[in-house]
Design an enzyme around this catalytic site. Structure first.
Site, PDB file in Angstrom:
ATOM      1  N   ASP A  30       0.820  -1.209   0.000  1.00 23.58           N
ATOM      2  CA  ASP A  30       0.000   0.000   0.000  1.00 23.58           C
ATOM      3  C   ASP A  30       0.852   1.256   0.000  1.00 23.58           C
ATOM      4  O   ASP A  30       1.706   1.435   0.873  1.00 23.58           O
ATOM      5  CB  ASP A  30      -0.920   0.000   1.223  1.00 23.58           C
ATOM      6  CG  ASP A  30      -1.914   1.151   1.198  1.00 23.58           C
ATOM      7  OD1 ASP A  30      -2.346   1.543   0.093  1.00 23.58           O
ATOM      8  OD2 ASP A  30      -2.255   1.670   2.267  1.00 23.58           O
ATOM      9  N   ASP A  60      -2.909   7.392  -5.331  1.00 27.00           N
ATOM     10  CA  ASP A  60      -3.073   6.334  -4.339  1.00 27.00           C
ATOM     11  C   ASP A  60      -3.422   5.000  -4.993  1.00 27.00           C
ATOM     12  O   ASP A  60      -4.473   4.869  -5.622  1.00 27.00           O
ATOM     13  CB  ASP A  60      -4.165   6.733  -3.349  1.00 27.00           C
ATOM     14  CG  ASP A  60      -4.426   5.688  -2.291  1.00 27.00           C
ATOM     15  OD1 ASP A  60      -3.454   5.053  -1.832  1.00 27.00           O
ATOM     16  OD2 ASP A  60      -5.594   5.502  -1.907  1.00 27.00           O
TER      17      ASP A  60
END
Length: 401
Positions: free
Chosen positions: A99, A273
């Site tokens: 992530d 993101d």
């Protein structure tokens, strides 16, 4: 957590070159990972999941860079990425979520952390809340093995004694900005990320992460210390990280968005993101986009749905970043039709991947360029020079969706 089907298993190229940029011309080792599409649960709404993540990210910095009581959801992401990571000596293998929107690395959600000869108990506790999941435990220093070329000594690793929402994985490999670790470990301000330590231990020559995805989840690559120029069809153009909060907490940039020549979002701050599936834009910009495209909101997926005729009339959606325009074609603006059933959609329907972030512009987090954007453009996350870069690829104008 995952009743998931594997979309792709990617063996990453071991070496890559870097072009004329702040990056050094040297070998850049890479990490193999697997991308998964979560099978649809009865209550899954792809737009609602991304909106909830955005809401949590907006409010996470109101108390600290990363308050343990306020974070974002990754555990129910529609598209997620996992890697096999070794910890300790002899190494125990863990399946970790990758992530760019978080920075703590930890294990123990499923397979318990095993103390070995390289383990050092720091005496500190660690706790992070990820919205729909959380963990808490003890912080160790240990050897972390990403690949044979990426072996990190004395990496900060959380050992979960309690976790929630991580049923089918062992934890997270956090590759976000270091500041996101603030407030998570007792007794220290922040802890070095895996990328920090790869650089400080001279394993990579520059603190850079290159990310490549292809439309439809058919290929991908994660490169440490550079980027894979064989995947780009243009030079990498860089833009400084934004200073506007809360976007500045993450991989934040400034951009404007136009559709068919008309501005729908003036220059403002947002983030890039990998943990967000869609492209999210401020509510007022979304209203303009919906009006221009003629899309109607589908209650099942939460996405805008258009007819074949409306698809034929879609105009280019341009993201203007640092003086360079990155255009999404009509095909780049729709969800892959072969994956409609994975989000509860109709196989014959056409869904747009631009969605409502849930609040008007001016919040300091007015857009999120998620996976649906990144699968069309190569992205470079450059900590050393505090910038993010983008380049076109052979997939930028593909009609694969």
């Amino acid at each position: 957590m995952f009743s998931s089907k594997v979309l792709l298993s990617i063996v990453l190229i071991a070496l890559s070159t870097v072009d004329a940029s702040p990056l050094r011309r040297e070998a850049a080792p890479t990490l193999s990972f697997t991308a998964r599409m979560n099978a649809r649960a009865s209550n899954l709404n792809i737009a609602a999941i991304d909106m909830a993540r955005a809401q949590a990210m907006l409010h996470a910095s109101t108390t600290s860079k990363r308050a343990s009581s306020s974070s974002f959801s990754i555990t129910n992401a529609v598209v997620c990425y996992t890697a096999q990571v070794g910890v300790g000596s002899p190494a125990t293998q863990y399946t970790l979520l990758i992530d760019t929107g978080s920075s703590n690395t930890w294990v123990g959600a499923r397979t318990a952390y095993k103390v070995t000869s390289t383990s050092v108990d720091t005496g500190h506790t660690v706790a992070v809340n990820y919205g729909s999941g959380s963990f808490s435990g003890e912080e160790y220093l240990d050897t972390v093995i990403l690949s044979s070329d990426l072996v990190i000594k004395q990496q900060s690793v959380g050992s979960a004694t309690k976790s929630q929402g991580f049923n089918d994985v062992d934890g997270i490999l956090g590759v976000g900005p270091t500041d996101l670790t603030q407030g998570t470990v007792s007794g220290v301000g922040s802890v070095p990320t895996v990328t920090d330590n790869l650089y400080s231990q001279d394993i990579i020559g520059t603190e850079v992460l290159g990310v490549y995805f292809a439309p439809g989840g058919s290929a991908g690559e994660l490169t440490f210390g550079g980027f894979d120029s064989s995947k780009t069809t243009s030079s990498v153009n860089y833009v400084p990280l934004t200073t506007t909060s809360p976007a500045s907490t993450y991989w934040g940039i400034d951009q404007s968005i136009t559709y068919g020549g008309s501005t729908i979002l003036s220059t403002t701050a947002g983030i890039v993101d990998t943990g967000t599936t869609l492209i999210l834009i401020a509510s007022d910009a979304f209203d303009k986009y919906q009006s221009a495209t003629g899309g109607t909101l589908d209650s099942t997926t939460g996405l805008l749905m258009i007819t074949s005729e409306q698809y034929d009339n879609l105009q280019t959606l341009n993201f203007n970043i640092g003086g360079t325009s990155y255009g999404l074609t009509a095909n780049g603006q729709i969800w892959p039709r072969s994956l409609n059933s994975d989000i509860g959609g109709s196989s014959n329907s056409i869904y747009l991947i631009v969605s409502n972030i849930g609040f008007d512009s001016g919040s300091g987090l007015d857009f999120i360029n998620g996976y649906s954007f990144l699968q069309r453009f190569y992205s470079v996350f450059d900590t050393s020079n505090q910038q993010v870069g983008f380049a076109t690829t052979s997939s930028t104008s593909a009609d694969s969706n």
